[in-house]
Design a protein around this motif. Structure first.
Motif, PDB file in Angstrom:
ATOM      1  N   ALA A 199      -3.000  15.850   4.773  1.00 47.94           N
ATOM      2  CA  ALA A 199      -1.579  16.217   4.703  1.00 47.94           C
ATOM      3  C   ALA A 199      -0.844  15.341   3.685  1.00 47.94           C
ATOM      4  O   ALA A 199       0.038  15.814   2.956  1.00 47.94           O
ATOM      5  N   ALA A 200      -1.234  14.052   3.590  1.00 52.37           N
ATOM      6  CA  ALA A 200      -0.577  13.137   2.641  1.00 52.37           C
ATOM      7  C   ALA A 200      -0.852  13.584   1.209  1.00 52.37           C
ATOM      8  O   ALA A 200       0.041  13.589   0.354  1.00 52.37           O
ATOM      9  N   SER A 201      -2.102  13.983   0.960  1.00 48.45           N
ATOM     10  CA  SER A 201      -2.462  14.447  -0.383  1.00 48.45           C
ATOM     11  C   SER A 201      -1.649  15.707  -0.713  1.00 48.45           C
ATOM     12  O   SER A 201      -1.182  15.883  -1.841  1.00 48.45           O
ATOM     13  N   ALA A 202      -1.446  16.571   0.288  1.00 44.75           N
ATOM     14  CA  ALA A 202      -0.693  17.817   0.062  1.00 44.75           C
ATOM     15  C   ALA A 202       0.793  17.555  -0.187  1.00 44.75           C
ATOM     16  O   ALA A 202       1.354  18.033  -1.181  1.00 44.75           O
ATOM     17  N   ASP A 214       0.877  -1.170   0.000  1.00 45.98           N
ATOM     18  CA  ASP A 214       0.000   0.000   0.000  1.00 45.98           C
ATOM     19  C   ASP A 214       0.919   1.225   0.000  1.00 45.98           C
ATOM     20  O   ASP A 214       1.487   1.581   1.030  1.00 45.98           O
ATOM     21  N   THR A 215       1.075   1.859  -1.171  1.00 41.97           N
ATOM     22  CA  THR A 215       2.034   2.978  -1.262  1.00 41.97           C
ATOM     23  C   THR A 215       1.484   4.248  -0.624  1.00 41.97           C
ATOM     24  O   THR A 215       2.248   5.114  -0.211  1.00 41.97           O
ATOM     25  N   GLY A 216       0.145   4.351  -0.532  1.00 43.84           N
ATOM     26  CA  GLY A 216      -0.443   5.517   0.133  1.00 43.84           C
ATOM     27  C   GLY A 216       0.034   5.606   1.572  1.00 43.84           C
ATOM     28  O   GLY A 216       0.257   6.696   2.104  1.00 43.84           O
ATOM     29  N   ALA A 217       0.236   4.440   2.210  1.00 49.63           N
ATOM     30  CA  ALA A 217       0.701   4.412   3.602  1.00 49.63           C
ATOM     31  C   ALA A 217       2.078   5.071   3.724  1.00 49.63           C
ATOM     32  O   ALA A 217       2.393   5.683   4.757  1.00 49.63           O
ATOM     33  N   MET A 218       2.886   4.962   2.673  1.00 45.12           N
ATOM     34  CA  MET A 218       4.221   5.567   2.721  1.00 45.12           C
ATOM     35  C   MET A 218       4.127   7.100   2.663  1.00 45.12           C
ATOM     36  O   MET A 218       4.810   7.802   3.405  1.00 45.12           O
ATOM     37  N   TYR A 219       3.247   7.622   1.765  1.00 47.18           N
ATOM     38  CA  TYR A 219       3.041   9.082   1.724  1.00 47.18           C
ATOM     39  C   TYR A 219       2.438   9.568   3.038  1.00 47.18           C
ATOM     40  O   TYR A 219       2.785  10.627   3.550  1.00 47.18           O
ATOM     41  N   ARG A 220       1.528   8.775   3.595  1.00 51.62           N
ATOM     42  CA  ARG A 220       0.915   9.151   4.865  1.00 51.62           C
ATOM     43  C   ARG A 220       1.961   9.238   5.980  1.00 51.62           C
ATOM     44  O   ARG A 220       1.879  10.097   6.864  1.00 51.62           O
ATOM     45  N   THR A 221       2.945   8.352   5.946  1.00 51.66           N
ATOM     46  CA  THR A 221       3.976   8.334   6.987  1.00 51.66           C
ATOM     47  C   THR A 221       4.876   9.574   6.885  1.00 51.66           C
ATOM     48  O   THR A 221       5.238  10.177   7.897  1.00 51.66           O
ATOM     49  N   ASP A 246      -0.651  -0.938  -4.744  1.00 48.01           N
ATOM     50  CA  ASP A 246      -1.722   0.021  -5.018  1.00 48.01           C
ATOM     51  C   ASP A 246      -1.294   1.440  -4.709  1.00 48.01           C
ATOM     52  O   ASP A 246      -0.459   1.670  -3.835  1.00 48.01           O
ATOM     53  N   GLY A 247      -1.826   2.379  -5.515  1.00 53.11           N
ATOM     54  CA  GLY A 247      -1.475   3.783  -5.324  1.00 53.11           C
ATOM     55  C   GLY A 247      -2.179   4.673  -6.327  1.00 53.11           C
ATOM     56  O   GLY A 247      -3.353   4.454  -6.661  1.00 53.11           O
ATOM     57  N   ARG A 248      -1.452   5.711  -6.791  1.00 51.48           N
ATOM     58  CA  ARG A 248      -2.026   6.647  -7.763  1.00 51.48           C
ATOM     59  C   ARG A 248      -1.224   6.663  -9.068  1.00 51.48           C
ATOM     60  O   ARG A 248      -1.745   7.021 -10.110  1.00 51.48           O
ATOM     61  N   ASP A 249       0.062   6.298  -8.971  1.00 57.64           N
ATOM     62  CA  ASP A 249       0.963   6.439 -10.130  1.00 57.64           C
ATOM     63  C   ASP A 249       1.744   5.146 -10.368  1.00 57.64           C
ATOM     64  O   ASP A 249       2.837   5.178 -10.914  1.00 57.64           O
ATOM     65  N   ILE A 250       1.192   4.022  -9.934  1.00 56.68           N
ATOM     66  CA  ILE A 250       1.953   2.768 -10.045  1.00 56.68           C
ATOM     67  C   ILE A 250       2.064   2.358 -11.517  1.00 56.68           C
ATOM     68  O   ILE A 250       3.154   2.070 -12.009  1.00 56.68           O
ATOM     69  N   GLY A 251       0.923   2.380 -12.225  1.00 55.96           N
ATOM     70  CA  GLY A 251       0.936   1.989 -13.640  1.00 55.96           C
ATOM     71  C   GLY A 251       1.553   3.035 -14.547  1.00 55.96           C
ATOM     72  O   GLY A 251       1.998   2.722 -15.653  1.00 55.96           O
ATOM     73  N   VAL A 289       9.459  14.783  -2.767  1.00 58.10           N
ATOM     74  CA  VAL A 289       8.853  13.690  -2.003  1.00 58.10           C
ATOM     75  C   VAL A 289       8.600  12.511  -2.934  1.00 58.10           C
ATOM     76  O   VAL A 289       8.922  11.361  -2.621  1.00 58.10           O
ATOM     77  N   ARG A 290       8.019  12.795  -4.108  1.00 56.21           N
ATOM     78  CA  ARG A 290       7.668  11.717  -5.045  1.00 56.21           C
ATOM     79  C   ARG A 290       8.917  10.952  -5.484  1.00 56.21           C
ATOM     80  O   ARG A 290       8.890   9.738  -5.598  1.00 56.21           O
ATOM     81  N   ARG A 291       9.994  11.670  -5.755  1.00 60.34           N
ATOM     82  CA  ARG A 291      11.222  10.986  -6.193  1.00 60.34           C
ATOM     83  C   ARG A 291      11.656   9.938  -5.178  1.00 60.34           C
ATOM     84  O   ARG A 291      11.978   8.810  -5.524  1.00 60.34           O
ATOM     85  N   ALA A 349     -12.210  17.165  -2.768  1.00 62.64           N
ATOM     86  CA  ALA A 349     -11.039  18.032  -2.630  1.00 62.64           C
ATOM     87  C   ALA A 349      -9.762  17.222  -2.818  1.00 62.64           C
ATOM     88  O   ALA A 349      -8.816  17.644  -3.500  1.00 62.64           O
ATOM     89  N   ARG A 350      -9.739  16.009  -2.233  1.00 56.25           N
ATOM     90  CA  ARG A 350      -8.536  15.179  -2.336  1.00 56.25           C
ATOM     91  C   ARG A 350      -8.364  14.666  -3.774  1.00 56.25           C
ATOM     92  O   ARG A 350      -7.262  14.676  -4.320  1.00 56.25           O
ATOM     93  N   ASP A 351      -9.472  14.267  -4.409  1.00 54.53           N
ATOM     94  CA  ASP A 351      -9.430  13.862  -5.822  1.00 54.53           C
ATOM     95  C   ASP A 351      -8.826  14.973  -6.677  1.00 54.53           C
ATOM     96  O   ASP A 351      -7.962  14.731  -7.519  1.00 54.53           O
ATOM     97  N   GLN A 379      -6.945  17.480  -5.849  1.00 57.61           N
ATOM     98  CA  GLN A 379      -5.517  17.702  -5.583  1.00 57.61           C
ATOM     99  C   GLN A 379      -4.672  16.586  -6.217  1.00 57.61           C
ATOM    100  O   GLN A 379      -3.638  16.844  -6.816  1.00 57.61           O
ATOM    101  N   ASP A 380      -5.149  15.340  -6.118  1.00 56.38           N
ATOM    102  CA  ASP A 380      -4.380  14.197  -6.647  1.00 56.38           C
ATOM    103  C   ASP A 380      -4.379  14.171  -8.182  1.00 56.38           C
ATOM    104  O   ASP A 380      -3.415  13.717  -8.803  1.00 56.38           O
ATOM    105  N   MET A 381      -5.476  14.680  -8.801  1.00 54.38           N
ATOM    106  CA  MET A 381      -5.567  14.589 -10.265  1.00 54.38           C
ATOM    107  C   MET A 381      -4.998  15.801 -10.981  1.00 54.38           C
ATOM    108  O   MET A 381      -4.690  15.723 -12.160  1.00 54.38           O
TER     109      MET A 381
HETATM  110  O1   DC Z   1      -4.233   5.730  -0.983  1.00 54.42           O
HETATM  111  P1   DC Z   1      -4.229   6.735   0.179  1.00 54.42           P
HETATM  112  O2   DC Z   1      -5.525   7.459   0.336  1.00 54.42           O
HETATM  113  O3   DC Z   1      -3.764   6.115   1.451  1.00 54.42           O
HETATM  114  O4   DC Z   1      -3.120   7.830  -0.241  1.00 54.42           O
HETATM  115  C1   DC Z   1      -2.876   8.998   0.528  1.00 54.42           C
HETATM  116  C2   DC Z   1      -2.392  10.122  -0.375  1.00 54.42           C
HETATM  117  O5   DC Z   1      -1.095   9.811  -0.901  1.00 54.42           O
HETATM  118  C3   DC Z   1      -3.271  10.373  -1.595  1.00 54.42           C
HETATM  119  O6   DC Z   1      -4.186  11.438  -1.365  1.00 54.42           O
HETATM  120  C4   DC Z   1      -2.315  10.726  -2.703  1.00 54.42           C
HETATM  121  C5   DC Z   1      -0.979  10.207  -2.254  1.00 54.42           C
HETATM  122  N1   DC Z   1      -0.488   9.071  -3.049  1.00 54.42           N
HETATM  123  C6   DC Z   1       0.215   9.351  -4.191  1.00 54.42           C
HETATM  124  O7   DC Z   1       0.343  10.513  -4.562  1.00 54.42           O
HETATM  125  N2   DC Z   1       0.788   8.336  -4.901  1.00 54.42           N
HETATM  126  C7   DC Z   1       0.637   7.068  -4.524  1.00 54.42           C
HETATM  127  N3   DC Z   1       1.213   6.093  -5.248  1.00 54.42           N
HETATM  128  C8   DC Z   1      -0.112   6.751  -3.359  1.00 54.42           C
HETATM  129  C9   DC Z   1      -0.677   7.780  -2.644  1.00 54.42           C
END
Ligand code: DC
Length: 226
Positions: A111-114, A47-54, A141-146, A121-123, A192-194, A196-198
């Motif tokens: 905060a993770a979305s921000a 779960d890669t979101g957990a890493m951004y959350r951390t 799983d994440g947002r940019d895995i594929g 951070v992404r690098r 709001a989170r969508d 920011q992420d998109m």
């Molecule tokens: O999947 P999640 O809701 O736990 O992810 C938290 C935040 O981390 C999400 O708002 C965007 C960011 N995220 C990302 O930018 N890239 C990823 N691969 C995973 C999460």
């Protein structure tokens, strides 16, 4: 003959682990679906979101504003984020402390979305995720895995549902946990989170061209896992 020995049917080298990518917006059910699919396939789930959350938790604990790109970028290297597996389940660690439960608050979500907007951070996260993915067969799983982390993944899924359905699911989950946030507020936070992420510049959330679209709006979790 050499090619036959070195390649598996879908063209990856034999010594490379099998990675499956699942991307999608907030509340699409990625994490729970990925958990169940990984169990069925007897592979791990990252779960890669957990890493951004951390990383976000680290910034909050140190009084750093997640929107402050300069400070977040300068200090994100201080956050020692690691992933461990206990009984097959991911535990996410910050400097040796298991923060898996602490990163599930609304404050950390926002905060993770921000912080995930900032390229520095992404690098770091992309590099760490590629290292982990190279160690074992995994569903990630994440947002940019594929689209970034594992562009050569042999299987890519884009899992989504309408914002209203995703908000309804989130709302029901929160009620069960005793969190009485009204539905309208859950929907507003999700939108709001969508957004920011998109709409971020670096690797925004989008469906990879070679990803399979799964719209779970009218599906049961079992159907999605199948
Ligand atoms: O999947 P999640 O809701 O736990 O992810 C938290 C935040 O981390 C999400 O708002 C965007 C960011 N995220 C990302 O930018 N890239 C990823 N691969 C995973 C999460």
């Amino acid at each position: 003959e050499k090619r036959r020995l070195n390649k598996q049917p879908y063209g990856r080298k034999r010594d490379m682990p099998m990675n499956i990518a699942i991307d999608g917006p907030v509340g699409a059910g990625k994490s729970s679906i990925a958990d169940q699919v990984a169990q069925r396939l007897h592979i791990l789930h990252l779960d890669t979101g957990a890493m951004y959350r951390t990383v976000a938790l680290y910034m909050l604990r140190n009084g750093i504003d997640p929107q402050d790109e300069q400070t977040v970028s300068a200090r994100c290297g201080e956050a020692d984020v690691r992933v461990a597996y206990r009984d097959g389940a991911q535990r996410t660690m910050l400097g040796g402390e298991d923060v898996s439960d602490l990163i599930r608050t609304g404050e950390v979500s926002a905060a993770a979305s921000a912080i995930s907007k900032w390229p520095a951070v992404r690098r770091r996260m992309v590099a760490a995720q590629r290292e982990i993915a190279a160690t074992a067969d995994m569903l990630i799983d994440g947002r940019d895995i594929g689209t970034r982390v594992l562009i050569d993944a042999p299987v890519k899924i884009f899992l989504t549902a309408t914002p209203e359905e995703r908000a309804r699911r989130r709302y029901r989950q929160q009620i069960e946990k005793g969190d009485m946030t009204p539905y309208e507020q859950v929907l507003a936070e999700l939108n709001a989170r969508d957004a920011q992420d998109m709409n971020r510049e670096t690797d925004p959330l989008r469906q990879a061209e070679d990803a399979v679209l799964v719209d779970s709006t009218n599906m049961t979790p079992e159907q999605v896992v199948d």
